[in-house]
Enzyme design. Structure first.
Site, PDB file in Angstrom:
ATOM      1  N   LYS A  70      -7.942 -85.152  63.594  1.00 17.19           N
ATOM      2  CA  LYS A  70      -9.411 -85.331  63.586  1.00 17.19           C
ATOM      3  C   LYS A  70      -9.853 -83.978  62.551  1.00 17.19           C
ATOM      4  O   LYS A  70     -10.468 -83.129  62.615  1.00 17.19           O
ATOM      5  CB  LYS A  70     -10.118 -84.813  64.827  1.00 17.19           C
ATOM      6  CG  LYS A  70     -11.696 -85.098  65.061  1.00 17.19           C
ATOM      7  CD  LYS A  70     -12.293 -86.364  64.887  1.00 17.19           C
ATOM      8  CE  LYS A  70     -13.784 -86.120  64.735  1.00 17.19           C
ATOM      9  NZ  LYS A  70     -14.534 -87.445  64.245  1.00 17.19           N
ATOM     10  N   ASP A 116     -10.921 -91.039  66.117  1.00 12.07           N
ATOM     11  CA  ASP A 116     -12.006 -92.278  66.593  1.00 12.07           C
ATOM     12  C   ASP A 116     -11.950 -93.518  65.944  1.00 12.07           C
ATOM     13  O   ASP A 116     -12.177 -94.685  66.456  1.00 12.07           O
ATOM     14  CB  ASP A 116     -13.513 -91.339  66.324  1.00 12.07           C
ATOM     15  CG  ASP A 116     -13.717 -90.874  64.980  1.00 12.07           C
ATOM     16  OD1 ASP A 116     -12.456 -90.705  64.045  1.00 12.07           O
ATOM     17  OD2 ASP A 116     -14.932 -90.400  64.447  1.00 12.07           O
ATOM     18  N   ASP A 172      -3.027 -88.990  74.531  1.00 10.70           N
ATOM     19  CA  ASP A 172      -3.076 -89.331  75.908  1.00 10.70           C
ATOM     20  C   ASP A 172      -4.132 -90.423  76.011  1.00 10.70           C
ATOM     21  O   ASP A 172      -4.009 -91.537  76.845  1.00 10.70           O
ATOM     22  CB  ASP A 172      -3.552 -88.126  76.721  1.00 10.70           C
ATOM     23  CG  ASP A 172      -3.785 -88.313  78.181  1.00 10.70           C
ATOM     24  OD1 ASP A 172      -3.069 -89.064  78.890  1.00 10.70           O
ATOM     25  OD2 ASP A 172      -5.048 -88.068  78.538  1.00 10.70           O
ATOM     26  N   ASP A 201      -3.792 -94.941  76.472  1.00 13.42           N
ATOM     27  CA  ASP A 201      -4.339 -95.755  77.894  1.00 13.42           C
ATOM     28  C   ASP A 201      -5.066 -97.041  77.124  1.00 13.42           C
ATOM     29  O   ASP A 201      -5.009 -98.037  77.684  1.00 13.42           O
ATOM     30  CB  ASP A 201      -5.340 -94.789  78.540  1.00 13.42           C
ATOM     31  CG  ASP A 201      -4.893 -94.267  79.886  1.00 13.42           C
ATOM     32  OD1 ASP A 201      -3.556 -93.883  79.844  1.00 13.42           O
ATOM     33  OD2 ASP A 201      -5.556 -94.119  80.673  1.00 13.42           O
TER      34      ASP A 201
END
Ligand code: IPM
Ligand code: MG
Length: 358
Positions: free
Chosen positions: A192, A224, A248, A252
């Site tokens: 980022k 993002d 992390d 998912d």
């Protein structure tokens, strides 16, 4: 045959149920003299808090360090949600990762052919999907200091430090480079950097490392955007190199491409040992009912044979068995809510298919 000692942490909630199924496989390999594995158990997370009032004992950290490999099922239970950090179940897992210097976390994202229709994405977007997420595991905001709670002008604040050193970025990037060389030679590095200094250092360091590797195609991607691209067009990725927190979250998200988070294994490595655990959590809502999918755990065992115990042939046997059982149409409840088999029946089916190959 070389004797190997492994330490098993069943952990919390669904942990003991899924580890039982992985142990069936180890026992069978031992009986068939394909391995000579001796295993021992230790508590972590809520299970350790219940007994010792600490999420992991120092003795067990040392025992883990001395073993050839570690199998871990799941950590976390709502019972201790309101505990301070050092007395939360998850702290045990983080302490273990740190103590063993497990800075590399490998999360392969792949789709079994029989499950093409089970993804939340259209099957053409995920057929033959083969991504590997390489997540830095012992740095970032997870471990950065200072951290804590304090009062600022009478207002209570919670704060953490997102921090990476160049050497931390270099060693995980080096691992991603080696991985990419054996794959499609493409790395997407996540950051980022439009907002965070920590990410700027990450990006500069990755760029400097890559100068010597012009055969690898490198792109940087803001986290993002990466979250969007993983859902939009996952096959554009080969190796995803990511800091701890972003990894992390992205792992998912990526797990949903495959049909169920209950299918995905992971390996956490240092320069000399490895810990193998499913990427999913402890799933308190479905614990104790015999409906959990043990395949992520069993596939984590496969990764243990591949990465640390130097038995890639056993890893292949396990993966083939999983593929065949799914092809036969046997599913646990996460994949098929009406017609499903139990956790232990799934373990037995896998074992049957393993036996046919040995
Ligand atoms: C994971 C988990 C852990 C993490 C938790 C249980 C501490 O979500 O391995 O992805 O955040 O790393
Ligand atoms: Mg996670």
């Amino acid at each position: 045959m070389n004797k190997k000692n492994i330490l098993i942490f069943p952990g919390d909630e669904i942990g003991p149920e899924i580890i039982t199924e992985a142990i069936k496989v180890i026992d069978y390999f031992n009986e068939s003299k394909l391995t000579n594995i001796s295993y021992d158990f230790a508590d972590i997370g809520g299970a350790a808090l219940d007994k010792y009032d600490t999420p992991i004992k120092t003795d067990d950290l040392d025992k883990a360090k001395k073993s050839d490999a570690i199998l871990l099922a799941a950590v976390g239970t709502p019972k201790y949600d309101n505990n301070p950090r050092e007395k939360k179940p998850e702290y045990g897992l983080l302490a273990l990762r740190k103590h063993l210097n497990l800075f590399i976390n490998i999360r392969p994202i792949f789709v079994f052919n029989s499950l093409l229709g089970y993804s939340s994405l259209k099957s053409e977007l995920i057929s033959d999907l083969d991504i590997v997420i390489i997540r830095e595991l012992i740095g970032d905001v997870y471990f950065g200091e200072p951290r804590g709670f304090k009062d600022i002008n009478g207002d209570r604040v919670g704060y953490n430090t997102m921090l990476y050193s160049e050497s931390e970025v270099q060693r995980i990037t080096q691992f991603a480079i080696e991985a990419a060389k054996n794959r499609q030679k493409q790395i997407t590095s996540i950051d980022k950097a439009n907002v965070l200094e920590c990410s700027q250092l990450w990006r500069q360091t990755v760029d400097r490392m890559m100068i010597k590797h012009s055969d690898i195609d490198l792109q940087h991607m803001y986290v993002d955007n990466a979250a969007m691209q993983i859902i939009k067009n996952p096959k554009q990725f080969d190796v995803i190199l990511t800091p701890n927190l972003f990894g992390d979250i992205l792992s998912d998200a990526a797990s949903m491409l495959t049909g169920s988070i209950g299918l995905l294994p992971s390996a956490s490595l240092s320069n000399d040992t490895g810990m193998f655990e499913p990427i999913h959590g402890s799933a308190p809502d479905i614990a104790g009912q015999g409906i959990v999918n043990p395949l992520a755990m069993i596939l984590s065992l496969a990764m243990m044979f591949e990465y640390t115990l130097d038995k890639p042939e056993l890893s292949k046997i396990i993966k083939k068995a999983v593929d065949e059982v799914l092809n036969d149409g046997y599913f646990t409840k996460d994949l098929s809510s009406k017609d499903f088999i139990s956790t232990s029946q799934m373990g037995d089916k896998i074992l049957e298919r393993i036996k046919k190959q040995c």
